[in-house]
Motif scaffolding. Structure first.
Motif, short mmCIF file in Angstrom:
data_model
loop_
_atom_site.label_atom_id
_atom_site.label_comp_id
_atom_site.label_asym_id
_atom_site.label_seq_id
_atom_site.Cartn_x
_atom_site.Cartn_y
_atom_site.Cartn_z
N VAL A 214 0.85 -1.18 0.00
CA VAL A 214 0.00 0.00 0.00
C VAL A 214 0.89 1.24 0.00
O VAL A 214 1.90 1.28 0.70
N GLY A 215 0.55 2.22 -0.81
CA GLY A 215 1.31 3.47 -0.82
C GLY A 215 2.32 3.58 -1.95
O GLY A 215 3.16 4.47 -1.93
N ASP A 216 2.24 2.69 -2.95
CA ASP A 216 3.18 2.77 -4.07
C ASP A 216 2.98 4.03 -4.91
O ASP A 216 3.90 4.49 -5.55
N GLY A 217 1.77 4.60 -4.91
CA GLY A 217 1.55 5.86 -5.60
C GLY A 217 0.48 5.81 -6.65
O GLY A 217 -0.28 4.84 -6.76
N LYS A 218 0.42 6.87 -7.46
CA LYS A 218 -0.59 7.03 -8.50
C LYS A 218 0.05 7.64 -9.73
O LYS A 218 1.06 8.33 -9.65
N ILE A 219 -0.59 7.39 -10.89
CA ILE A 219 -0.19 8.02 -12.15
C ILE A 219 -1.44 8.64 -12.77
O ILE A 219 -2.49 8.00 -12.81
#
Length: 112
Positions: free
Chosen positions: A85-90
């Protein structure tokens, strides 16, 4: 042209930067940012609980020609992922026009 905005873990920045250079994306901007995520629980390290509600991340802003959109996204996805959880967004959005300030040129070729 496309604008690709990515929010990634700071610890993955060097790997992502290298992956972008490997696919031919040699110019982008980035900032250190703080965000609030979905994770509600804190982490315990050596008996001390740490809040994870404020998350330190790196924000990347990349503008590429349309034919570089998919390779850029795949480079970020593969290099930024940890599986946690928390790898990010694009996020991807359209850019209507680009200008080179020095010469006044406009169009996709100004990205080179």
């Amino acid at each position: 042209m496309k604008k690709i905005e990515a929010i990634i873990r700071k610890s993955k920045f060097r790997v992502v930067k290298e992956a972008l250079h490997n696919v031919g994306v040699n110019f982008f901007s980035y900032w250190d940012v703080t965000g609030s995520g979905n994770e509600k629980e804190g982490h315990v390290y050596r008996g001390v609980s740490y809040s994870t509600s404020d998350i330190q991340r790196r924000y990347l802003s990349i503008v590429v020609n349309d034919d570089f959109e998919e390779v850029t996204i795949q480079a970020i996805l593969k290099s930024a992922a940890t599986g946690e959880v928390g790898d990010g967004k694009i996020f991807v959005s359209d850019i209507h026009e680009g200008y080179r300030i020095r010469t006044g040129e406009k169009g996709g070729h100004t990205l080179n």
